[in-house]
Scaffold this active site. Structure first.
Site, PDB file in Angstrom:
ATOM      1  N   GLY A  12       0.677  -0.993  -0.031  1.00  0.00           N
ATOM      2  CA  GLY A  12      -0.099   0.077   0.089  1.00  0.00           C
ATOM      3  C   GLY A  12       0.670   1.126   0.150  1.00  0.00           C
ATOM      4  N   ASN A  14       1.772   2.827  -2.608  1.00  0.00           N
ATOM      5  CA  ASN A  14       0.933   3.877  -3.715  1.00  0.00           C
ATOM      6  C   ASN A  14      -0.348   4.402  -2.937  1.00  0.00           C
ATOM      7  OD1 ASN A  14       2.021   3.842  -6.474  1.00  0.00           O
ATOM      8  ND2 ASN A  14       2.265   2.187  -6.162  1.00  0.00           N
ATOM      9  N   LEU A  87      -9.646  -9.800 -10.264  1.00  0.00           N
ATOM     10  CA  LEU A  87     -10.586  -9.351 -11.362  1.00  0.00           C
ATOM     11  C   LEU A  87     -11.479  -8.654 -10.750  1.00  0.00           C
ATOM     12  CD1 LEU A  87     -10.600 -11.869 -14.219  1.00  0.00           C
ATOM     13  CD2 LEU A  87      -9.608  -9.750 -14.158  1.00  0.00           C
ATOM     14  N   ASN A 102      -6.132   1.299 -13.068  1.00  0.00           N
ATOM     15  CA  ASN A 102      -5.230   0.373 -12.264  1.00  0.00           C
ATOM     16  C   ASN A 102      -3.922   0.908 -12.874  1.00  0.00           C
ATOM     17  OD1 ASN A 102      -4.047  -1.876 -11.073  1.00  0.00           O
ATOM     18  ND2 ASN A 102      -3.613  -2.838 -13.039  1.00  0.00           N
ATOM     19  N   HIS A 104       0.102  -0.490 -13.422  1.00  0.00           N
ATOM     20  CA  HIS A 104       0.806  -1.852 -13.875  1.00  0.00           C
ATOM     21  C   HIS A 104       2.301  -1.630 -13.690  1.00  0.00           C
ATOM     22  CE1 HIS A 104       1.185  -5.667 -14.934  1.00  0.00           C
ATOM     23  NE2 HIS A 104       2.228  -5.469 -15.741  1.00  0.00           N
TER      24      HIS A 104
END
Ligand code: GRF
Length: 200
Positions: A12, A14, A87, A102, A104
């Site tokens: 966590g 981010n 998902l 999201n 990545h």
């Protein structure tokens, strides 16, 4: 003021960076942090920052609708995934069309898909002797890492890089860009309205 929810499964960093970024903004705030891992560090980080947290189990996400109910209860306008490994179910994707993103830790479409997360991504980039890696911020759809790309930026991979040093470089890019991209998107959002069964 828009309400953001963060979905995360892990450390966590981010999530905390996003929480702090919005803590003194009048555009949006992080109103809820949800995790599928009861012991996830992200929940502690959120609590330390006085953000409401919710733990949920598999069936509460996919079957009983607990997560969607919380999103409604907290009037969530926008959903941010930050190290979240499941998902997102179709009913949430439909309710939040164009409102779920999201991040990545690589340059999609390379190194994406089920199982490609965290250290595995960086190890694979190094094994392939790629000259660069980076981050991708993208919309979320019902497939892993397949939604439309919103933003990418690159970083040089040095021959001396290890998975840990590459992860650090990538994390720095994430901290710099993710909150700003979220802000750019949320300020343009029309008011959220719950879609009835005919519209969803
Ligand atoms: C980040 O590298 C992000 O790209 C990926 O998961 C990682 C989460 O890291 N989706 P943290 O939990 O925010 O430190």
């Amino acid at each position: 003021m828009r309400n953001i929810a963060i979905l995360a499964s892990g450390t966590g960093t981010n999530a905390e960076n996003i929480i702090k970024y919005f803590s003194n903004k009048n555009t949006a705030k992080v109103s809820l942090v949800l995790s599928n891992k009861r012991q996830a560090q992200v929940l502690k980080r959120a609590e330390e920052n006085n953000i409401r947290t919710v733990f949920f189990e598999h069936k509460e996400f996919y079957v009983t609708g607990k997560v969607l109910r919380y999103l409604m209860l907290y009037k969530i306008d926008f959903i941010v995934l930050a190290g979240f490994l499941w998902l997102v179910p179709e009913n949430i994707i439909e309710q939040y069309a164009g409102r779920i993103i999201n991040i990545h830790p690589a340059l999609l479409p390379a190194y994406g898909g089920k199982g490609m997360y965290g250290e595995i991504v960086h190890k694979t980039v190094l094994t392939n002797k790629d000259k660069e890696s980076g981050i991708t911020i993208h919309y979320v759809n019902k497939f892993y890492d397949k939604g439309d790309i919103i933003f990418q930026t690159r970083v040089k991979v040095d021959p001396s890089d290890t998975p840990a040093s590459l992860a650090e470089k990538v994390h720095s890019l994430e901290y710099l860009h993710y909150p700003k991209i979220i802000e750019d998107l949320v300020v343009k959002l029309p008011d959220f309205s719950f879609k009835g069964p005919d519209e969803a």
